[in-house]
Every structure is written in structure tokens, then in C-alpha cells.
Design an enzyme around this catalytic site. Structure first.
Site, PDB file in Angstrom:
ATOM      1  N   MET A  40      35.132  42.763  60.618  1.00  0.00           N
ATOM      2  CA  MET A  40      34.665  43.996  61.249  1.00  0.00           C
ATOM      3  C   MET A  40      33.312  44.408  60.673  1.00  0.00           C
ATOM      4  O   MET A  40      32.884  45.563  60.831  1.00  0.00           O
ATOM      5  CB  MET A  40      35.708  45.109  61.070  1.00  0.00           C
ATOM      6  CG  MET A  40      37.015  44.756  61.769  1.00  0.00           C
ATOM      7  SD  MET A  40      37.943  46.194  62.280  1.00  0.00           S
ATOM      8  CE  MET A  40      38.293  46.940  60.711  1.00  0.00           C
ATOM      9  N   HIS A  52      33.993  38.598  52.212  1.00  0.00           N
ATOM     10  CA  HIS A  52      33.836  37.906  53.498  1.00  0.00           C
ATOM     11  C   HIS A  52      33.118  36.561  53.286  1.00  0.00           C
ATOM     12  O   HIS A  52      33.462  35.552  53.899  1.00  0.00           O
ATOM     13  CB  HIS A  52      32.995  38.742  54.468  1.00  0.00           C
ATOM     14  CG  HIS A  52      33.610  40.048  54.872  1.00  0.00           C
ATOM     15  ND1 HIS A  52      33.069  41.263  54.545  1.00  0.00           N
ATOM     16  CD2 HIS A  52      34.733  40.334  55.589  1.00  0.00           C
ATOM     17  CE1 HIS A  52      33.810  42.241  55.044  1.00  0.00           C
ATOM     18  NE2 HIS A  52      34.830  41.708  55.676  1.00  0.00           N
ATOM     19  N   LYS A  64      43.792  39.359  50.973  1.00  0.00           N
ATOM     20  CA  LYS A  64      43.610  40.804  50.787  1.00  0.00           C
ATOM     21  C   LYS A  64      44.434  41.585  51.828  1.00  0.00           C
ATOM     22  O   LYS A  64      45.019  42.608  51.533  1.00  0.00           O
ATOM     23  CB  LYS A  64      42.111  41.109  50.920  1.00  0.00           C
ATOM     24  CG  LYS A  64      41.712  42.480  51.336  1.00  0.00           C
ATOM     25  CD  LYS A  64      41.639  43.380  50.142  1.00  0.00           C
ATOM     26  CE  LYS A  64      41.095  44.774  50.405  1.00  0.00           C
ATOM     27  NZ  LYS A  64      41.302  45.344  51.698  1.00  0.00           N
ATOM     28  N   ARG A 120      35.358  49.268  52.839  1.00  0.00           N
ATOM     29  CA  ARG A 120      35.578  50.703  52.621  1.00  0.00           C
ATOM     30  C   ARG A 120      35.103  51.160  51.244  1.00  0.00           C
ATOM     31  O   ARG A 120      34.961  52.360  51.019  1.00  0.00           O
ATOM     32  CB  ARG A 120      37.065  51.036  52.777  1.00  0.00           C
ATOM     33  CG  ARG A 120      37.576  50.887  54.202  1.00  0.00           C
ATOM     34  CD  ARG A 120      39.080  50.982  54.249  1.00  0.00           C
ATOM     35  NE  ARG A 120      39.598  50.583  55.546  1.00  0.00           N
ATOM     36  CZ  ARG A 120      39.880  51.426  56.528  1.00  0.00           C
ATOM     37  NH1 ARG A 120      39.715  52.705  56.364  1.00  0.00           N
ATOM     38  NH2 ARG A 120      40.347  50.985  57.678  1.00  0.00           N
ATOM     39  N   GLN A 135      48.553  41.124  57.492  1.00  0.00           N
ATOM     40  CA  GLN A 135      47.790  40.652  58.657  1.00  0.00           C
ATOM     41  C   GLN A 135      47.870  39.130  58.784  1.00  0.00           C
ATOM     42  O   GLN A 135      48.036  38.597  59.884  1.00  0.00           O
ATOM     43  CB  GLN A 135      46.342  41.101  58.503  1.00  0.00           C
ATOM     44  CG  GLN A 135      45.379  40.539  59.520  1.00  0.00           C
ATOM     45  CD  GLN A 135      44.032  41.224  59.442  1.00  0.00           C
ATOM     46  OE1 GLN A 135      43.852  42.303  59.974  1.00  0.00           O
ATOM     47  NE2 GLN A 135      43.070  40.604  58.772  1.00  0.00           N
ATOM     48  N   ASN A 175      30.760  40.135  49.564  1.00  0.00           N
ATOM     49  CA  ASN A 175      31.002  38.781  49.066  1.00  0.00           C
ATOM     50  C   ASN A 175      32.421  38.278  49.325  1.00  0.00           C
ATOM     51  O   ASN A 175      32.672  37.079  49.303  1.00  0.00           O
ATOM     52  CB  ASN A 175      30.652  38.692  47.586  1.00  0.00           C
ATOM     53  CG  ASN A 175      29.152  38.684  47.397  1.00  0.00           C
ATOM     54  OD1 ASN A 175      28.421  38.289  48.313  1.00  0.00           O
ATOM     55  ND2 ASN A 175      28.672  39.133  46.252  1.00  0.00           N
TER      56      ASN A 175
HETATM   57  P1  AMP Z   1      37.669  43.019  57.579  1.00  0.00           P
HETATM   58  O1  AMP Z   1      36.219  42.964  57.916  1.00  0.00           O
HETATM   59  O2  AMP Z   1      38.003  44.013  56.520  1.00  0.00           O
HETATM   60  O3  AMP Z   1      38.544  43.106  58.802  1.00  0.00           O
HETATM   61  O4  AMP Z   1      38.013  41.624  56.912  1.00  0.00           O
HETATM   62  C1  AMP Z   1      37.732  40.409  57.557  1.00  0.00           C
HETATM   63  C2  AMP Z   1      38.388  39.299  56.803  1.00  0.00           C
HETATM   64  O5  AMP Z   1      37.892  39.257  55.469  1.00  0.00           O
HETATM   65  C3  AMP Z   1      39.912  39.467  56.702  1.00  0.00           C
HETATM   66  O6  AMP Z   1      40.534  38.195  56.868  1.00  0.00           O
HETATM   67  C4  AMP Z   1      40.090  39.995  55.306  1.00  0.00           C
HETATM   68  O7  AMP Z   1      41.358  39.700  54.744  1.00  0.00           O
HETATM   69  C5  AMP Z   1      38.989  39.259  54.571  1.00  0.00           C
HETATM   70  N1  AMP Z   1      38.622  39.982  53.353  1.00  0.00           N
HETATM   71  C6  AMP Z   1      38.353  41.300  53.230  1.00  0.00           C
HETATM   72  N2  AMP Z   1      38.128  41.614  51.941  1.00  0.00           N
HETATM   73  C7  AMP Z   1      38.284  40.456  51.235  1.00  0.00           C
HETATM   74  C8  AMP Z   1      38.188  40.115  49.851  1.00  0.00           C
HETATM   75  N3  AMP Z   1      37.916  41.031  48.932  1.00  0.00           N
HETATM   76  N4  AMP Z   1      38.405  38.835  49.486  1.00  0.00           N
HETATM   77  C9  AMP Z   1      38.703  37.884  50.415  1.00  0.00           C
HETATM   78  N5  AMP Z   1      38.801  38.136  51.743  1.00  0.00           N
HETATM   79  C10 AMP Z   1      38.593  39.409  52.139  1.00  0.00           C
END
Ligand code: AMP
Length: 284
Positions: free
Chosen positions: A30, A37, A151, A189, A155, A35
Site C-alpha cells: 500500500m 517492503h 509481519k 504507520r 494476512q 526497508n
Molecule cells: P503494506 O504496505 O503494509 O500492506 O505491506 C505490504 C507487504 O509488506 C505485506 O506483505 C507486509 O506483510 C509486508 N511488510 C510490511 N512491513 C514489513 C516488515 N517490517 N518486514 C517485512 N515485510 C513487511
């Protein structure tokens, strides 16, 4: 690096890659990239020939309009970070491109208990929205491998179940959580936390680690109540602190023998910012 906002050019490009025999690794996000991501992208780079990151704040997975409005949108910075990390493709569509016929969707999948507990019970319709957007993105991109973070443990369970119930030829790869030095899980966040809040938030991961170390040594209700007390004393407002079977996500009871895989999950508010984290224990 190529940036696509619409389907036509993206799909033409992807099909040319496929014709060349190149495999495609997909990282849905999103945005407000960090880092964490990029660690998924790095794993995708190792496992596939071309890496595509989607950046789309999916309205259908938010149950709170305010939360959706406040979600950070930083496409320019995101593109710079992706370029630095040698990502091949960014897909940054509008809501209309993803949902040309509107956002309504009837979920054809049966997730059973997995979507009812924890995040599912606090965020109405959240996982339906996640399944909706991931299935739409898989339809568009048809990747060989899909990279998601531990994380968001619940999901990954939902998407694993969705893949099992469908015909996507895509393999799910679950990647470890990248953390700040103090143990705070990286999250988009976190930029809404004050410096002080960010510094102190290392206690969340430490509390999970402490709870994990106590598995099998103390009744689960005691581990949970002690963990909740630690976090409550730090000023966090907890949604849940749960110890569950790592596959079914059913909450474990004191008399249950520990299953092969246990996941300890927490969701809490640090001021106005809702954070989630987890830790996994596996039978050796
Ligand atoms: P989001 O943008 O928060 O929807 O996350 C996109 C993807 O990145 C999801 O698969 C999350 O689980 C992963 N993600 C978010 N934060 C982390 C993190 N700290 N370490 C590894 N993967 C992450």
C-alpha cells in the site's frame, strides 16, 4: 525502472517478459515504502527474473474512513526507493483501474476460522477486502511468485488459503519481519509515531519474545495476562494479545498440548496509531 498506472501497457509489457521466458515476482503493497517492503523485493529478486511492486491503498480493506484518509501516500519517495533497490516495475493504479465496475464484491472463498479471529474480529470486512484486491492483482499480473511479510501473519494465512482454493499458478513466499534496531517492526504507520513513541515501542517485540520463551513453562492465560500487563503499563491500549495454533489460528487453551507451530499475535494502539506484530514458535 518502469512505472505503470493503467492496465494496457502493463499487461503488454508483462506478456512480452513471459514470452522471453522470464519469471515474475510480485510484491503487493500500500506504499509509504520502507526497508521492510524492500526486504520482500530483495527476496523476490533472488527467486525470480523480474520484480513488480504494486502500490495501491485499497479502500475495500479499510473499515474506518478516517484510517483510509490518514494512510500515508508518498508515491514520489516510493519510486525513488524502488529505483535505488533496482525494482523493475512499479504498478500504481487508481481505484477505478482496480475496480472498474465498483468496489462491491462477493467473496467466493471460504476462510473458516482464519478471518473470524484477531484482526478479523476487530476490522470488519478487512480480509474480504484483502482477498478481493490480491485476487484482482493476481488476475492482472499473473506472477510466478507472490512475496508477503510475516509481519501480517494472519494476512498470509488468508492468502495461502485463497491460493489453495483457486487456480492461480502462483507460489506464496512468506518473508521474515524486518525490524528497527530496538525491535519495532517496520511499518508504514510508524511515521505517524513521535520519536519518543518509536523509541519506546521496542517493548512490543520484547514482550512477544518473553511470551515465546515462557511457552510450555507457564499456563497460557498467565503468559497472556502478564504480557498484557507489561504493555498496558507502557500506556498501550490493547485490542488483543493472543496465543494461537500457527496454522488454524484457533486460540490455544491452557490444557491444549502445544501444536507444531504457535503464533503469538498482538494488536495495540500507540496513541492514535494501531500497530500489529507477532512471533512464531515451532516445535523442534
Ligand atoms: P503494506 O504496505 O503494509 O500492506 O505491506 C505490504 C507487504 O509488506 C505485506 O506483505 C507486509 O506483510 C509486508 N511488510 C510490511 N512491513 C514489513 C516488515 N517490517 N518486514 C517485512 N515485510 C513487511
Amino acid at each position: 525502472m518502469l512505472i505503470f498506472k493503467t492496465l494496457e501497457h502493463l499487461q503488454k509489457h508483462l506478456s512480452a517478459l513471459r514470452k522471453k521466458g522470464l519469471s515474475i515476482g510480485f510484491v503487493p503493497t500500500m506504499g509509504a515504502l520502507h526497508n521492510g517492503h524492500m526486504s520482500l523485493a530483495a527476496q523476490a529478486k533472488k527467486g525470480t527474473d523480474q520484480v513488480i511492486i504494486s502500490i495501491f491503498v485499497n479502500p475495500t480493506q479499510f473499515d474506518d474512513d478516517e484510517d483510509l484518509k490518514k494512510y500515508p501516500r508518498t508515491l514520489e519517495q516510493d519510486a525513488l526507493l524502488c529505483a535505488k533497490n533496482e525494482i523493475d516495475i512499479i504498478f500504481a493504479p487508481s481505484v477505478e483501474v482496480i475496480y472498474p465496475k465498483g468496489e462491491k464484491w462477493v467473496n467466493p472463498f471460504d476462510f473458516g476460522n482464519i478471518t473470524k479471529v484477531m484482526e478479523g474480529s476487530y476490522r470488519e470486512g478487512h480480509f474480504d477486502g484483502v482477498a478481493q484486491v490480491v485476487s484482482r492483482l493476481l488476475d492482472i499480473i499473473l506472477p510466478n511468485q507472490l512475496f508477503m511479510g510475516q509481519k501480517d501473519y494472519q494476512q498470509t494465512s488468508v492468502i495461502y488459503s485463497m491460493l489453495q482454493q483457486s487456480n492461480y499458478p502462483t507460489k506464496l513466499v512468506i518473508c521474515p519481519t524486518l525490524r528497527e534496531k530496538n525491535g519495532l517492526a517496520m511499518s508504514s504507520r510508524n511515521i505517524r509515531l513521535s520519536e519518543e513513541e518509536r523509541k519506546n515501542a521496542g517493548i512490543i517485540n520484547k514482550t512477544l519474545a518473553k511470551a515465546k520463551a515462557l511457552l510450555g513453562k507457564k499456563p497460557l492465560t498467565e503468559i497472556k495476562s502478564e504480557s498484557k500487563a507489561i504493555l498496558g503499563d507502557e500506556g498501550y491500549k490493547l485490542d488483543y494479545f493472543e496465543i494461537s495454533d500457527g496454522y488454524s489460528l484457533v486460540a490455544l487453551k491452557d490444557d491444549d498440548p502445544l501444536p507444531d507451530k504457535v503464533v503469538i499475535c498482538v494488536a495495540l494502539y500507540c496513541g492514535e496509531v494501531r500497530l500489529i506484530d507477532n512471533i512464531v514458535w515451532e516445535q523442534v
